[in-house]
Every structure is written in structure tokens, then in C-alpha cells.
Write a protein that holds these residues in place. Structure first.
Motif, PDB file in Angstrom:
ATOM      1  N   PHE A 123      79.428 -30.124 -16.054  1.00  0.00           N
ATOM      2  CA  PHE A 123      78.718 -30.441 -14.649  1.00  0.00           C
ATOM      3  C   PHE A 123      77.746 -29.411 -14.079  1.00  0.00           C
ATOM      4  O   PHE A 123      76.865 -29.967 -13.315  1.00  0.00           O
ATOM      5  CB  PHE A 123      79.800 -30.650 -13.756  1.00  0.00           C
ATOM      6  N   PHE A 174      89.811 -35.209  -6.800  1.00  0.00           N
ATOM      7  CA  PHE A 174      88.968 -35.955  -7.604  1.00  0.00           C
ATOM      8  C   PHE A 174      88.841 -37.333  -7.195  1.00  0.00           C
ATOM      9  O   PHE A 174      87.720 -38.102  -7.147  1.00  0.00           O
ATOM     10  CB  PHE A 174      89.340 -35.926  -9.194  1.00  0.00           C
ATOM     11  N   PHE A 234      79.559 -46.323 -15.932  1.00  0.00           N
ATOM     12  CA  PHE A 234      79.934 -45.186 -15.305  1.00  0.00           C
ATOM     13  C   PHE A 234      80.765 -45.750 -13.856  1.00  0.00           C
ATOM     14  O   PHE A 234      81.651 -45.371 -13.468  1.00  0.00           O
ATOM     15  CB  PHE A 234      78.845 -44.418 -15.007  1.00  0.00           C
ATOM     16  N   HIS A 242      83.501 -39.309 -21.263  1.00  0.00           N
ATOM     17  CA  HIS A 242      82.282 -38.630 -21.047  1.00  0.00           C
ATOM     18  C   HIS A 242      81.721 -38.224 -22.286  1.00  0.00           C
ATOM     19  O   HIS A 242      80.324 -37.755 -22.351  1.00  0.00           O
ATOM     20  CB  HIS A 242      82.530 -37.523 -20.037  1.00  0.00           C
ATOM     21  N   HIS A 245      76.621 -36.662  -7.802  1.00  0.00           N
ATOM     22  CA  HIS A 245      78.266 -36.856  -8.414  1.00  0.00           C
ATOM     23  C   HIS A 245      78.445 -35.505  -9.145  1.00  0.00           C
ATOM     24  O   HIS A 245      79.418 -34.911  -8.710  1.00  0.00           O
ATOM     25  CB  HIS A 245      78.332 -37.990  -8.936  1.00  0.00           C
ATOM     26  N   HIS A 280      81.054 -32.472  -7.885  1.00  0.00           N
ATOM     27  CA  HIS A 280      82.052 -31.915  -8.922  1.00  0.00           C
ATOM     28  C   HIS A 280      81.980 -30.311  -8.582  1.00  0.00           C
ATOM     29  O   HIS A 280      82.981 -29.579  -8.687  1.00  0.00           O
ATOM     30  CB  HIS A 280      82.131 -32.219 -10.258  1.00  0.00           C
ATOM     31  N   HIS A 327      89.558 -39.873 -20.038  1.00  0.00           N
ATOM     32  CA  HIS A 327      88.369 -39.112 -19.177  1.00  0.00           C
ATOM     33  C   HIS A 327      87.341 -38.353 -20.105  1.00  0.00           C
ATOM     34  O   HIS A 327      86.310 -38.659 -19.957  1.00  0.00           O
ATOM     35  CB  HIS A 327      88.781 -38.782 -17.802  1.00  0.00           C
ATOM     36  N   HIS A 340      85.546 -39.497  -5.673  1.00  0.00           N
ATOM     37  CA  HIS A 340      85.479 -40.758  -6.410  1.00  0.00           C
ATOM     38  C   HIS A 340      85.567 -41.892  -5.537  1.00  0.00           C
ATOM     39  O   HIS A 340      84.800 -42.884  -5.786  1.00  0.00           O
ATOM     40  CB  HIS A 340      86.172 -40.940  -7.663  1.00  0.00           C
ATOM     41  N   HIS A 377      85.222 -45.682 -13.425  1.00  0.00           N
ATOM     42  CA  HIS A 377      85.402 -45.105 -12.333  1.00  0.00           C
ATOM     43  C   HIS A 377      86.262 -45.717 -11.188  1.00  0.00           C
ATOM     44  O   HIS A 377      87.023 -45.370 -10.843  1.00  0.00           O
ATOM     45  CB  HIS A 377      84.477 -44.075 -11.899  1.00  0.00           C
TER      46      HIS A 377
HETATM   47 CU1  CUO Z   1      84.094 -39.028 -14.724  1.00  0.00          CU
HETATM   48 CU2  CUO Z   1      83.359 -37.426 -11.746  1.00  0.00          CU
HETATM   49  O1  CUO Z   1      82.859 -38.500 -13.643  1.00  0.00           O
HETATM   50  O2  CUO Z   1      84.333 -37.446 -13.410  1.00  0.00           O
END
Ligand code: CUO
Length: 683
Positions: free
Chosen positions: A72, A388, A221, A200, A352, A356, A196, A392, A225
Motif C-alpha cells: 500500500f 480493517f 474490487f 490482490h 483506500h 490503509h 485476500h 472497508h 470487499h
Molecule cells: Cu483488500 Cu483494503 O483492499 O484490502
């Protein structure tokens, strides 16, 4: 990819190969020792690495070998993207191996593994290559740090065939004084965190454009989520906790603390904790080349909301581009995340991702304590932290704001004239009709691939995780016309809200979790559709989460093809398909819909692999296999008058009251490493 801190030339283990690397590739520390090292460690089986002119790696080498790596943090993901670009640009497999062997001993191990994984997934000549699961290479991101000292003791003292699995206690991160700890089993689940990470990996937001630009990736995305949030809230209800509160006022203290108890084997540090009531601060850390204010996040948020309300965004050329009914969500997903597909990062920023980062660095925003980031800084660990879900929940709310501006589905857009769903029931193997059954199971995972400089041979960690008895859906459908096709969509939601009262449909619709989606052939007249829970389109099989690469080798009875080990690592874990429920039964509503296949179908490349968790992960090298908006039919506000679920239903939909009954007992593997998928109700 094994033992990320050990030099490349060391043989792997019992059935090991020696990697013969050109002497120029030895690092400065080992160059003078080259002769003795080669002889000391060599085995008969050798892989020869060709010497080539190494491309310039100075940029990715800016991150220290012992530093932590965060996807990130912009400087980190840019370095990783440049490394991926280098790997992708190498013409032959030999060249790729050669540069990889050189980079492996120099580049930061996390960044190296990440870039390697993305490259292996996307290079034509490596697509079907096996590589170990991330929890095997970096068990420190998934396993209680306390375990590694015990694992070293076990591997040094006890012969391999007598080693005992090291049990991870269920309550190792907090006690019941912390209410949030009631759902630690969900947040800290190995399979969920792996899903997760893999998601990504398959959908990187910064990499060469042809890797990032996948069909509907911004929308996915949002949807993946959104489903995580729905599942988490459902799980909260099962544990007498209310829905997650959005993280809205960024100057207020964050109520939730989290102490991960993970030790980084690479950075030789513990992952920092966040005490309760920590405040976010402006971030300014030279070490990470990162500087932004909380006000930047606020500005980006406000601009995104105002774009949603005006129905259009402004692109980098200053032109207004409409957020369309079907495509708007995809653009918005890329803007909010933000991916390199965002049409205007100057205006809409990096909301976003930097959220993080702000949370992950809240304990040391200006690096005065020389601390690295917390678990929120890494997609492999972020889902462990209660915050988290608060972050989200906020992100999801942005997408909902957009969805709420869209025209509502008309009855026509929902109905499939002539198709009537008459009944649905679920039948657990060896259980009661319409009562799903959950319990605890223990499974073993081999840590040894990730434990550098220890004796070879397996050392198992034993996890406790939720499990459910497999079941079958039986759906009765009447087709008042000729032979035709439909898409069967199955969802589940809690029947009552956190107060125990009936929902308004506009709230309940956001809690529907997708259980399955598949194509059906309808004969004229009455049809009975049967479908197994293990065939779900949201999950990957149990074995793929708790696998051991050796078991996947051809010749082994659990053998799977190579493709299973990479793209196919993405998928919700089968053992978490069903929420925990409650003792005595947790009331739920099962929803089934059969939509018109003509409006759903997509021309998919034939023979696409990795299609078994398509709902949350898509299909490799193919379009997303459902033309409807993701989340259909629950993604938009209900039409006028459809205030309750019942009034929302058209003839091709059906709901059934079912229960999830939790049994507080634990099933263990019979011998270390012998993880078994349940087939019937355990006694
Ligand atoms: Cu999968 Cu915030 O995007 O973690």
C-alpha cells in the motif's frame, strides 16, 4: 521460493536440487567463500543458471533486505511494479530464471516473492508452474510468533517422523474482555487471509498495464470487499455483535486496538500493535518516501462523493465522463482503490490505499520510534485487524452511495417469465433438513518451507478453524415454456437484525452473502435441481487452502494440476462458506433466484482454467462470467413498494427459513498433516 532468507545456492532439503549460480551472482559476503560453499552444499541434482547481463535493478534495491514491504506504500509498490516489469520483459524462461536467481539474494524477500508470484502468474511460459502457497513461504504472516521458537526446538531435537504438530491456541491474540475477540476466528482465519492475499496478487493495482487492466477489476474490487463486509457482519450477528460501524471521523480516536502477535522472520521484528483509542495523524516518513495529511484523505473523499452525486467524474484531460449505469462502478472502483486505471489521480487521489497506510502507521506516523507499519499495511495480514472492517465499511458506503443513485430494478429486469421456483431445501450429509451444522476442526500446515536456517523436514502448526457439514441444495422449478437456460443464484442472510427484529429490505439486502451461482438447463415442466455445497462458485476446495505442495505433485493421490497453485489460490475458503450460526440454531433466510441466461451470458474463452471461485475472483484470461452487475439483484435500492424481502420477490425467486446450528466440539486430524475434508456430520 522456499526459505526466502537463505541464499539461492543452498539445497532445499531431502529431495533437494543444487542451484548452480554463476560466480558473479554470489553476493559480496559469499564471493570469497564460493569454492567451499559450492562443495559443502551441493547435491547430484543440479539446476544450472545461465549467466546473462543483469538488467538494472537499482530501483527495487532501494528497499532494504531486512525492511518490511507494504503493497500500500506508493514507493514500495512502485519498486515492486518495476521489478515485475523487469521479470515480464525477459524473453526466455532461462533469462527469467537467471535474473530471478540474481535478484533473490539481493532484493527484499517479501518484494521479491510478490513480484515473482505476479510474474509467474502472468508470464505465458510459467502460467502453469507450481509455486508454494504464501503461508508456506511466509508462515510468520499467518502464525502466532511464539510458535517459531518451539518449531526450532522441535526441528533441532526431534527426528522428523516423531515430531508433534505445534498447536496454536484459539485465543492467542486477546481475551474475552475484548468483545471484538469473539470473531477473531474469522479475522485470523488462515484461508480468509490467504484468499485476500491472492485476490490482490491476481488484481494488482500497480503493475504493467496489461496485468492490471483485467475485465471489470474495479467493480470486482467493490464486490469482493462488499461480500467480505456482508460475511463479517453476518458473523458478528452470530456472535451477538452489532454491524460494523464505518470509520468516518478521522480525527476521533479509533476504539478498537489490535495486538497481532506475529513476528516477522524476514525483518526480525514483531509486527507493531495498535492500542485502543489511537488517533490517526498526518504521515511524514522519509524512510518510506511518504508524506500525506489526513486532510488529503478528506479532500479525496469529498471529491469522490461529489462526483457520485453529480453522476460524472473529471478525467485527467479535464473532461467530464459520466458514471454510467453499468460501467460507473468499475471506474469508481479504480478511483477509490486507487489503481493505475484511475482516470484522475490528481483529483481523486489514493483514498483506500493511503487509508490503509494511515492506520498501519498510526503508532509511529513520523518514524520517530523507527517502527515499521502494522498489519493493515499488508494484504496478507490486514484482515486480522478489527479496524480493517471499519475502514472497508466506509469504503463500501461510497460504492453504495453510487449504487443508490442508479435506476432501481424493475420487475421486468428481475423476473424470468414462465419460470417459477416452487421450493428449495438444504440437506446436510447425515443431518436434519434445512438445518446447517457448524463445528470446530483442526488442520495442520507445514511451516518448514518458510523456516530458514533450520534442519530440514516437516514441522506442523495445528490451526483451529470453523467447519460445516457439507450439504446439498434441492430446488424445485417449474418451466412454463420450452427447453431453456437460467442462472441459479443462491444467497443467505440473517433473518433478523441485531435487535432481533425484522429487517427493512433495504438494510437486509446488504447482508446477503453469495453462496453459489451456476448455469441450469430447464426442461419444460417440473425440474429438480440438485447442487452440492462443495461445488460453490465462491469457494476453493478445502485441500487447496490446507495443502502441502508435495501432496500436489503428480503421482500423489491428492495430486492437482499445477494451475491450482497460483491463480487458483484465489477464492473464499470452503470451510468458511457458512457463518458460525449459534447454539440452538441461528435463524437465516435462504434466497434462490433463477434469472434469464440470455441476459446473463458472456462469451467466455473456452477451456479457461481456474473458474471454480469465479464469483469473487473472476476467471483467468477470460471475461467475468456474468454480465449482470455484480451483486445482482441486491446491489441497488429496491423498487418503490418493495419494503420487505417478501414484497421484493418475483416468481423466479424463492426464500426459505433455515437455521445454522453450531456445535461446540472439535475434530482433529488422525495423524500429523492428515487434514481431512468432512464428508458427513462428525459424531
Ligand atoms: Cu483488500 Cu483494503 O483492499 O484490502
Amino acid at each position: 521460493m522456499d526459505r526466502p532468507n537463505e541464499p539461492t545456492f543452498l539445497p532445499k532439503g531431502d529431495n533437494s536440487v543444487t542451484v548452480d549460480i554463476p560466480s558473479e551472482y554470489f553476493t559480496d559476503r559469499y564471493k570469497p567463500l564460493e569454492d567451499s560453499l559450492s562443495n559443502r552444499f551441493s547435491t547430484d541434482d543440479r539446476v544450472k543458471i545461465k549467466k546473462i547481463a543483469i538488467p538494472d535493478l537499482s530501483y527495487p534495491l532501494q528497499l532494504g533486505r531486512r525492511d518490511n514491504f507494504s503493497l500500500f506504500i506508493p514507493s514500495h509498490h512502485r519498486m515492486a511494479a518495476s521489478l515485475i516489469n523487469t521479470f515480464m520483459g525477459l524473453r526466455t524462461l532461462d533469462d527469467f530464471m537467471s535474473v530471478a536467481a540474481y535478484a533473490r539474494d539481493r532484493v527484499n524477500p517479501y518484494m521479491f516473492m510478490y513480484a515473482m508470484s505476479v510474474a509467474i502468474l502472468h508470464r505465458k511460459d510459467t502460467k502453469n508452474l507450481n509455486f508454494p502457497s504464501f503461508h508456506e513461504i511466509f508462515p510468520d504472516k499467518y502464525v502466532d510468533g511464539e510458535l517459531f521458537a518451539r518449531a526450532r526446538e522441535e526441528s533441532n531435537v526431534v527426528p522428523e517422523n516423531q515430531r508433534m504438530p505445534l498447536e496454536i491456541p484459539v485465543d492467542y491474540t486477546a481475551s474475552d474482555l475484548e468483545f471484538e475477540h469473539r470473531i477473531a476466528y474469522f479475522r485470523e482465519d488462515l484461508g480468509i487471509n490467504l484468499h485476500h492475499w491472492h485476490w490482490h496478487l491476481v488484481y494488482p493495482f500497480d503493475a504493467p498495464m496489461d496485468i492490471v487492466n483485467k475485465n471489470r477489476r474495479g467493480e470486482l474490487f467493490y464486490y469482493m470487499h462488499q461480500q467480505v463486509m456482508a460475511r463479517y457482519n453476518f458473523e458478528r450477528f452470530c456472535n451477538n455483535l452489532p454491524r460494523t460501524k464505518r470509520l468516518l471521523n478521522w480525527n476521533d480516536p479509533i476504539t478498537e486496538g489490535y495486538f497481532p502477535k506475529l513476528d516477522s522472520l524476514v525483518a526480525s521484528r514483531v509486527w507493531p500493535a495498535r492500542v485502543a483509542n489511537t488517533r490517526l495523524s498526518d504521515v511524514n516518513r522519509e524512510v518510506d518516501q511518504i508524506k500525506f495529511d489526513i486532510q488529503d484523505l478528506e479532500r479525496w473523499r469529498d471529491r469522490i462523493y461529489s462526483a457520485i452525486h453529480s453522476g460524472s467524474i473529471v478525467n485527467a484531460q479535464g473532461n467530464s465522463v459520466q458514471l454510467t449505469e453499468t460501467g460507473g462502478i468499475d471506474v469508481l472502483g479504480n478511483i477509490v482503490e486507487a489503481s493505475i486505471l484511475s482516470p484522475n489521480r490528481n483529483v481523486y487521489g489514493d483514498l483506500h490505499n493511503l487509508g490503509h497506510v494511515a492506520i498501519a502507521l498510526s503508532h509511529d506516523p513520523d518514524h520517530r520510534h523507527l517502527e515499521t507499519f502494522g498489519v493493515m499495511g499488508d494484504p496478507a495480514t490486514a484482515m486480522r485487524d478489527p479496524v480493517f472492517y471499519r475502514w472497508h465499511a466506509f469504503i463500501d458506503d461510497i460504492f453504495m452511495e453510487h449504487k443508490n443513485t442508479l435506476p432501481r430494478y424493475t420487475t421486468q429486469q428481475l423476473d424470468y417469465p414462465g419460470v417459477t421456483v416452487r421450493d428449495v431445501e438444504v440437506m446436510p450429509n447425515g443431518g436434519k433438513k434445512n438445518v446447517l451444522s457448524t463445528y470446530w476442526q483442526q488442520s495442520d500446515v507445514d511451516l518448514s518451507r518458510g523456516m530458514d536456517f533450520t534442519p530440514r523436514g516437516s514441522v506442523f502448526a495445528r490451526f483451529t478453524h470453523l467447519q460445516h457439514t457439507p450439504f446439498t441444495y434441492k430446488i424445485q422449478v417449474n418451466n412454463g415454456s420450452g427447453q431453456r437456460m437460467g442462472t441459479c443464484r443462491i444467497f443467505l442472510a440473517p433473518r433478523l437484525d441485531e435487535r432481533g427484529l425484522p429487517f427493512l429490505f433495504r438494510d437486509q439486502k446488504n447482508l446477503f452473502i453469495e453462496l453459489d451461482k451456476f448455469t441450469v438447463n430447464l426442461r419444460p415442466g417440473a425440474n429438480t435441481i440438485e447442487r452440492k455445497s462443495t461445488d460453490s462458485s465462491v469457494t476453493i476446495p478445502f485441500e487447496r487452502t490446507f495443502r502441502n505442495l508435495e501432496q500436489g505433485r503428480p503421482g500423489n493421490e491428492n495430486s492437482q494440476t499445477g494451475q491450482d497453485f497460483n491463480f487458483c489460490g484465489c477464492g473464499w475458503p470452503q470451510h468458511m462458506l457458512i457463518p458460525k450460526g449459534a447454539r440452538g440454531g441461528f435463524p437465516c433466510t435462504l434466497f434462490v433466484m433463477i434469472s434469464n441466461y440470455q441476459d446473463d451470458k458472456v462469451e467466455t474463452a473456452s477451456g479457461s482454467s481456474c473458474a471454480d471461485a469465479a464469483s469473487y475472483c473472476g476467471i483467468r484470461d477470460a471475461l467475468y462470467p456474468d454480465k449482470r452487475s455484480m451483486g445482482y439483484p441486491f446491489d441497488r435500492l429496491p423498487r418503490e413498494g418493495a419494503d420487505t424481502l417478501r414484497s421484493f420477490l418475483t416468481k423466479n425467486m424463492f426464500t426459505k427459513d433455515i437455521d445454522i446450528e453450531f456445535n461446540n466440539r472439535t475434530v482433529r486430524p488422525k495423524t500429523p498433516g492428515a487434514n481431512a475434508q468432512p464428508t458427513t456430520q462428525p459424531k
